[in-house]
Design a protein around this motif. Structure first.
Motif, PDB file in Angstrom:
ATOM      1  N   ASN A 421       0.824  -1.206   0.000  1.00  0.00           N
ATOM      2  CA  ASN A 421       0.000   0.000   0.000  1.00  0.00           C
ATOM      3  C   ASN A 421       0.858   1.257   0.000  1.00  0.00           C
ATOM      4  O   ASN A 421       0.405   2.332  -0.389  1.00  0.00           O
ATOM      5  CB  ASN A 421      -0.934   0.004   1.214  1.00  0.00           C
ATOM      6  CG  ASN A 421      -2.006  -1.060   1.105  1.00  0.00           C
ATOM      7  OD1 ASN A 421      -2.480  -1.373   0.019  1.00  0.00           O
ATOM      8  ND2 ASN A 421      -2.401  -1.629   2.247  1.00  0.00           N
ATOM      9  N   ASP A 422       2.117   1.103   0.439  1.00  0.00           N
ATOM     10  CA  ASP A 422       3.021   2.252   0.469  1.00  0.00           C
ATOM     11  C   ASP A 422       3.647   2.552  -0.896  1.00  0.00           C
ATOM     12  O   ASP A 422       4.417   3.502  -1.025  1.00  0.00           O
ATOM     13  CB  ASP A 422       4.144   2.015   1.491  1.00  0.00           C
ATOM     14  CG  ASP A 422       3.620   1.966   2.918  1.00  0.00           C
ATOM     15  OD1 ASP A 422       2.591   2.619   3.187  1.00  0.00           O
ATOM     16  OD2 ASP A 422       4.227   1.260   3.751  1.00  0.00           O
ATOM     17  N   CYS A 423       3.327   1.744  -1.885  1.00  0.00           N
ATOM     18  CA  CYS A 423       3.924   1.951  -3.216  1.00  0.00           C
ATOM     19  C   CYS A 423       3.531   3.291  -3.829  1.00  0.00           C
ATOM     20  O   CYS A 423       4.207   3.773  -4.750  1.00  0.00           O
ATOM     21  CB  CYS A 423       3.510   0.819  -4.155  1.00  0.00           C
ATOM     22  SG  CYS A 423       4.313  -0.753  -3.788  1.00  0.00           S
ATOM     23  N   VAL A 424       2.454   3.883  -3.339  1.00  0.00           N
ATOM     24  CA  VAL A 424       2.044   5.186  -3.876  1.00  0.00           C
ATOM     25  C   VAL A 424       3.102   6.255  -3.595  1.00  0.00           C
ATOM     26  O   VAL A 424       3.088   7.326  -4.201  1.00  0.00           O
ATOM     27  CB  VAL A 424       0.693   5.635  -3.289  1.00  0.00           C
ATOM     28  CG1 VAL A 424      -0.419   4.717  -3.774  1.00  0.00           C
ATOM     29  CG2 VAL A 424       0.745   5.672  -1.758  1.00  0.00           C
ATOM     30  N   LYS A 425       4.041   5.953  -2.671  1.00  0.00           N
ATOM     31  CA  LYS A 425       5.128   6.893  -2.402  1.00  0.00           C
ATOM     32  C   LYS A 425       6.124   6.944  -3.570  1.00  0.00           C
ATOM     33  O   LYS A 425       6.916   7.893  -3.668  1.00  0.00           O
ATOM     34  CB  LYS A 425       5.859   6.495  -1.124  1.00  0.00           C
ATOM     35  CG  LYS A 425       5.005   6.559   0.136  1.00  0.00           C
ATOM     36  CD  LYS A 425       5.799   6.096   1.359  1.00  0.00           C
ATOM     37  CE  LYS A 425       4.946   6.121   2.616  1.00  0.00           C
ATOM     38  NZ  LYS A 425       5.699   5.633   3.807  1.00  0.00           N
ATOM     39  N   VAL A 426       6.091   5.920  -4.401  1.00  0.00           N
ATOM     40  CA  VAL A 426       6.955   5.897  -5.586  1.00  0.00           C
ATOM     41  C   VAL A 426       6.220   6.635  -6.700  1.00  0.00           C
ATOM     42  O   VAL A 426       5.130   6.200  -7.107  1.00  0.00           O
ATOM     43  CB  VAL A 426       7.258   4.452  -6.032  1.00  0.00           C
ATOM     44  CG1 VAL A 426       8.191   4.457  -7.236  1.00  0.00           C
ATOM     45  CG2 VAL A 426       7.851   3.652  -4.874  1.00  0.00           C
ATOM     46  N   PRO A 427       6.752   7.746  -7.187  1.00  0.00           N
ATOM     47  CA  PRO A 427       5.998   8.564  -8.157  1.00  0.00           C
ATOM     48  C   PRO A 427       5.398   7.776  -9.308  1.00  0.00           C
ATOM     49  O   PRO A 427       4.217   7.924  -9.624  1.00  0.00           O
ATOM     50  CB  PRO A 427       7.044   9.569  -8.636  1.00  0.00           C
ATOM     51  CG  PRO A 427       7.965   9.725  -7.477  1.00  0.00           C
ATOM     52  CD  PRO A 427       8.038   8.364  -6.843  1.00  0.00           C
ATOM     53  N   VAL A 428       6.169   6.909  -9.947  1.00  0.00           N
ATOM     54  CA  VAL A 428       5.664   6.201 -11.129  1.00  0.00           C
ATOM     55  C   VAL A 428       4.575   5.200 -10.784  1.00  0.00           C
ATOM     56  O   VAL A 428       3.790   4.795 -11.659  1.00  0.00           O
ATOM     57  CB  VAL A 428       6.817   5.503 -11.871  1.00  0.00           C
ATOM     58  CG1 VAL A 428       7.311   4.273 -11.111  1.00  0.00           C
ATOM     59  CG2 VAL A 428       6.432   5.149 -13.299  1.00  0.00           C
ATOM     60  N   LEU A 429       4.492   4.799  -9.511  1.00  0.00           N
ATOM     61  CA  LEU A 429       3.472   3.849  -9.081  1.00  0.00           C
ATOM     62  C   LEU A 429       2.236   4.539  -8.526  1.00  0.00           C
ATOM     63  O   LEU A 429       1.273   3.866  -8.141  1.00  0.00           O
ATOM     64  CB  LEU A 429       4.043   2.891  -8.030  1.00  0.00           C
ATOM     65  CG  LEU A 429       5.270   2.070  -8.447  1.00  0.00           C
ATOM     66  CD1 LEU A 429       5.661   1.101  -7.340  1.00  0.00           C
ATOM     67  CD2 LEU A 429       5.012   1.318  -9.740  1.00  0.00           C
ATOM     68  N   ASN A 430       2.255   5.843  -8.462  1.00  0.00           N
ATOM     69  CA  ASN A 430       1.102   6.609  -7.972  1.00  0.00           C
ATOM     70  C   ASN A 430       0.146   6.826  -9.134  1.00  0.00           C
ATOM     71  O   ASN A 430       0.399   7.642 -10.020  1.00  0.00           O
ATOM     72  CB  ASN A 430       1.565   7.942  -7.394  1.00  0.00           C
ATOM     73  CG  ASN A 430       0.439   8.686  -6.697  1.00  0.00           C
ATOM     74  OD1 ASN A 430      -0.700   8.688  -7.157  1.00  0.00           O
ATOM     75  ND2 ASN A 430       0.761   9.354  -5.599  1.00  0.00           N
ATOM     76  N   ARG A 431      -0.962   6.089  -9.150  1.00  0.00           N
ATOM     77  CA  ARG A 431      -1.866   6.128 -10.294  1.00  0.00           C
ATOM     78  C   ARG A 431      -2.642   7.440 -10.399  1.00  0.00           C
ATOM     79  O   ARG A 431      -3.160   7.754 -11.474  1.00  0.00           O
ATOM     80  CB  ARG A 431      -2.844   4.956 -10.221  1.00  0.00           C
ATOM     81  CG  ARG A 431      -2.155   3.605 -10.334  1.00  0.00           C
ATOM     82  CD  ARG A 431      -1.588   3.390 -11.738  1.00  0.00           C
ATOM     83  NE  ARG A 431      -0.744   2.202 -11.785  1.00  0.00           N
ATOM     84  CZ  ARG A 431       0.563   2.228 -11.909  1.00  0.00           C
ATOM     85  NH1 ARG A 431       1.195   3.372 -12.011  1.00  0.00           N
ATOM     86  NH2 ARG A 431       1.270   1.120 -11.944  1.00  0.00           N
ATOM     87  N   ASP A 432      -2.710   8.214  -9.318  1.00  0.00           N
ATOM     88  CA  ASP A 432      -3.345   9.524  -9.424  1.00  0.00           C
ATOM     89  C   ASP A 432      -2.491  10.466 -10.266  1.00  0.00           C
ATOM     90  O   ASP A 432      -3.017  11.246 -11.063  1.00  0.00           O
ATOM     91  CB  ASP A 432      -3.563  10.133  -8.026  1.00  0.00           C
ATOM     92  CG  ASP A 432      -4.613   9.383  -7.236  1.00  0.00           C
ATOM     93  OD1 ASP A 432      -5.495   8.753  -7.874  1.00  0.00           O
ATOM     94  OD2 ASP A 432      -4.553   9.421  -5.993  1.00  0.00           O
ATOM     95  N   ASP A 433      -1.203  10.375 -10.072  1.00  0.00           N
ATOM     96  CA  ASP A 433      -0.291  11.245 -10.834  1.00  0.00           C
ATOM     97  C   ASP A 433       0.094  10.639 -12.173  1.00  0.00           C
ATOM     98  O   ASP A 433       0.273  11.362 -13.163  1.00  0.00           O
ATOM     99  CB  ASP A 433       0.971  11.510 -10.017  1.00  0.00           C
ATOM    100  CG  ASP A 433       0.697  12.311  -8.754  1.00  0.00           C
ATOM    101  OD1 ASP A 433      -0.290  13.076  -8.745  1.00  0.00           O
ATOM    102  OD2 ASP A 433       1.463  12.158  -7.781  1.00  0.00           O
TER     103      ASP A 433
END
Length: 612
Positions: A421-433
Motif C-alpha cells: 500500500n506504500d507503493c504510492v510513495k513511488v511517483p511512477v506507481l502513484n496512479r493519481d499522478d
C-alpha cells in the motif's frame, strides 16, 4: 618564471623518428587512453595529408625519466620483445600515430591501403590525376582465402596503378621495395627472341625506374614529414598530466564522459576501468544486449552513490566508491537483464525505455540472491518496470525522474516488511499522478520498430506469453529474437489498398522472416494457415493466442475480390474491431503486470471472453 615566458613550445619530430621510437618501445600509451577508434575514412585522410606534405596538428607527450608514472601499453600491433626504457607517454595523438604505424605495416585485418598512381593505371578508367591513398576492403571466402586475391599480387596491383602503402615504411626496406617492383613489372620484360625486344626493354626499364623514383620520393616525404609535439616535463604530477589530457584533445571526436572518468579512476586508484569493463562484459553477457554497457556502468554507479544518473551526477560521484561498488554493479546489471528477459524484453531494439536499466540494477543491491524476500522485492521491481513502460513518467526528464523513483523504491526495499500500500510513495506507481495508458492510447501507438515507449511496451506485452512463431511454433527468446521481423497482422498491402493506416503497434507481431516474406495482399488468416497444418485450426489458434491475437476475428476477415468503397467499409470495420479487441487484451495484461503480478494467458483470454 617571467609572466611573459612562453609556457610551452611545439617541437619538430619527423615521422621517421616517431616510427623508430615506437618500434623500440620508447613511446607508449597510458592505460587510461581509449583504444584505436579511427575508421578507414580518417586513416585515408591522414595518409593523404602525409603524402601531400600538408600541415597536421601537434601531439602531446609526457616526458618520462625513470619509473613510468602510469601503467602503459604499446601502440596497437607495436609490441616489442626487448626491454627498453620508456621516454614518453603519448597523451594526445594516439589515433594518428596508430594509423601511421599500422598502415606502414598494412596489418589491418579487413583493409589494405595503397597509393594510387594514375600514370601507371592500365585500366583506361583513371578518374584521378594526382597521387592519392585508397583503401581496399578484404574478406574471407568460403575456403578461408583472403579476398580479393589480386591485393597480394604485385603485378595485379600495378596494372591498377596501386602500390601498397607499406612500401613507404621508414627504415631499411630497399630489398623489399626492389622485390615488389621486380614482380610488379615482370610482365613488361621482353623475351630474348622477341623481334621488338630492344624497344620493349627500354619501355620496361623506363617504367621500372619511374616507379622506383616515385616510391623513393614518397618514402623520403613520409620519413621527413613533420608531426610536431608539445611535451610536459617528467616532474609533472599525475593529476596535472591527467587534467591536461582531459583538456587538450586535438582529435575531432571529443573525449566522452566515460573517457574522462577512465582517466580520473586511473588517478585515484591506479586501476584500469577499461580492464574492469572487459571483465564485466565477460561475466555479464546478458546486460550488453540492452545497450551501451559503459553508460550502464556510469548510470548504475551514480545511483549506487545516490547521484542523479546524468552527466553531472556521473562527474560528481566518488571514483574510489565506483570501484568499491564494482561487485554490486556486476551483480545488479546481470540480475536486471535476467528480470527483463523473464518479462519478455530481450534486447535494446525492443526496450521501451533505457531509463529503467540503472534503477533496477542499482536496486538489486538490496535484493538477496535467495530467501522469501526475493519474491516480494521482485514483485515491486516488476511493478516499477511495467509502470515505466505504460505511463508518461519517462517521456521527459528521464534521469531526474528515474532518480526520484529510485530513492522511493530504495526506501521501500530497505525495509523488508514494507507494505505494498506504500507503493504510492513511488511517483511512477502513484496512479493519481501517473495513470496507466488507456485503450484509446494503446490503439494509437505507432510502429514499435521506431522509438516509442508505448509502442515498444505493447510489443513487450505481446512477447510476454511466448509469442510463438506462426511457422515453427518456437517461443520467442533472446537467442532467436534477432531472426524475427516486424510483421503486419492485417497486411500492409491490403490496408493500403483501402487507404487505411497499417503501422500500429497493435497490428504488429514478431515472426521469422520466412513467414514474413510471402504475405502480399492475402486475407490475414489465409497466409498464416498456409504456414501450418491447414487441418489443425487449434494449432493456429494456440499460436495466435500467445501474441494476444484473436483467431475468431481473423477467421472472419475475408475480402475476396472486394475493391473500392466496398473493401474499405468492410475492412475498416474488421480492422477497428480487431484493434480494439487486442487493445483490451493488452490493457488487461498491463494492469496485471503493473501491479507486479504474473498473469497467465488463460486468465487474460477468459477475461476478454467475459467482457466481449
Amino acid at each position: 618564471m617571467s609572466i611573459m615566458q612562453q609556457s610551452s613550445k611545439a617541437q619538430d619530430r619527423p615521422l621517421g623518428i616517431w616510427f623508430q621510437h615506437i618500434q623500440q618501445g620508447q613511446i607508449k600509451l597510458p592505460r587510461f587512453q581509449r583504444y584505436e577508434a579511427w575508421d578507414k575514412g580518417r586513416i585515408v585522410s591522414f595518409l593523404n595529408t602525409v603524402i601531400n606534405n600538408l600541415p597536421v596538428g601537434v601531439t602531446l607527450a609526457l616526458d618520462v625519466a625513470g619509473d613510468e608514472p602510469f601503467i602503459s601499453r604499446h601502440i596497437a600491433t607495436a609490441e616489442v620483445s626487448t626491454k627498453v626504457a620508456v621516454t614518453q607517454h603519448l597523451l594526445d595523438g594516439q589515433q594518428r600515430l596508430t594509423a601511421f604505424w599500422r598502415s606502414m605495416h598494412n596489418n589491418y585485418e579487413w583493409e589494405m591501403y595503397f597509393v594510387y598512381f594514375p600514370e601507371f593505371d592500365q585500366s583506361n578508367s583513371a578518374d584521378e590525376f594526382e597521387k592519392t591513398i585508397r583503401c581496399q576492403k578484404r574478406w574471407l571466402n568460403k575456403h578461408g582465402n583472403r579476398m580479393p586475391l589480386w591485393t597480394d599480387e604485385p603485378e595485379q596491383c600495378f596494372v591498377r596503378g596501386l602500390v601498397p602503402v607499406d612500401l613507404l615504411c621508414p627504415g631499411d626496406i630497399a630489398s623489399k621495395v626492389d622485390s615488389w617492383i621486380s614482380q610488379a613489372t615482370k610482365s613488361l620484360e621482353p623475351n630474348d627472341n622477341d623481334p621488338d625486344a630492344l624497344k620493349k626493354y627500354k619501355v620496361y626499364t623506363a617504367t621500372r625506374d619511374k616507379l622506383k623514383d616515385e616510391i623513393v620520393q614518397l618514402r623520403e616525404r613520409v620519413r621527413h614529414f613533420n608531426l610536431p609535439y608539445l611535451s610536459l616535463p617528467p616532474d609533472t604530477s599525475k593529476d596535472v598530466a591527467l587534467q591536461v589530457f582531459i583538456n587538450m584533445n586535438t582529435n575531432s571526436k571529443p573525449l566522452s564522459l566515460y573517457d574522462i572518468i577512465v582517466a580520473q579512476i586511473e588517478e585515484v586508484a591506479d586501476q584500469s576501468l577499461h580492464d574492469l569493463e572487459d571483465d564485466l562484459r565477460a561475466k555479464c553477457p546478458k546486460a550488453a544486449r540492452f545497450g551501451d554497457v559503459r553508460n550502464m556502468i556510469l548510470a548504475t554507479s551514480a545511483l549506487l552513490q545516490e547521484k542523479i544518473p546524468n552527466n553531472r551526477g556521473m562527474v560528481e560521484m566518488n571514483k574510489q566508491s565506483l570501484l568499491d561498488n564494482w561487485y554490486k554493479l556486476e551483480r545488479g546489471l546481470e540480475r536486471m537483464a535476467e528480470l527483463l528477459e523473464c518479462q519478455g524484453v530481450f534486447d535494446e531494439a525492443r526496450l521501451p525505455t533505457n531509463a529503467v536499466l540503472a534503477v533496477i540494477a542499482a536496486l538489486y543491491d538490496l535484493v538477496p540472491e535467495n530467501g522469501d524476500f526475493v519474491a516480494k522485492a521482485e514483485k515491486l521491481l516488476r511493478s516499477y518496470l511495467w509502470s515505466a513502460f505504460f505511463t508518461d513518467r519517462y517521456e521527459n526528464s528521464a534521469s531526474s525522474r528515474a532518480y526520484a523513483d529510485f530513492k522511493a523504491l530504495k526506501e521501500l526495499l530497505s525495509t523488508p516488511s514494507f507494505d505494498f500500500n506504500d507503493c504510492v510513495k513511488v511517483p511512477v506507481l502513484n496512479r493519481d499522478d501517473y495513470p496507466l495508458v488507456g485503450n484509446d492510447a494503446l490503439m494509437n501507438a505507432g510502429w514499435p520498430k521506431a522509438m516509442g515507449i508505448e509502442a515498444r511496451g505493447i510489443l513487450a506485452v505481446s512477447s510476454y506469453f511466448g509469442a510463438h512463431d506462426f511457422a515453427d511454433n518456437k517461443p520467442i527468446s533472446a537467442a532467436n529474437i534477432v531472426l524475427r521481423e516486424y510483421h503486419h497482422i492485417f497486411p500492409d498491402a491490403l490496408l493500403s489498398e483501402a487507404g487505411i493506416k497499417s503501422y500500429y503497434a497493435l497490428n504488429c507481431a514478431l515472426i521469422t522472416w520466412k513467414t514474413n516474406r510471402i504475405i502480399g495482399r492475402k486475407d490475414p488468416l489465409a497466409y498464416i494457415k498456409e504456414r501450418v497444418d491447414l487441418a489443425d485450426e487449434a494449432s493456429v489458434k494456440d499460436r495466435l493466442d500467445t501474441h494476444l491475437i484473436s483467431y475468431e476475428q481473423l477467421s472472419q476477415a475475408h475480402y475476396g475480390q472486394l475493391t473500392g468503397d466496398d473493401l474499405k467499409q468492410r475492412l475498416e470495420a474488421d480492422f477497428n474491431a480487431f484493434m480494439r479487441t487486442r487493445a483490451m487484451l493488452v490493457e488487461k495484461t498491463v494492469i496485471e503486470l503493473a501491479a507486479g503480478k504474473q498473469p497467465n494467458i488463460q486468465s487474460i483470454w477468459q477475461h476478454q471472453e467475459t467482457t466481449a
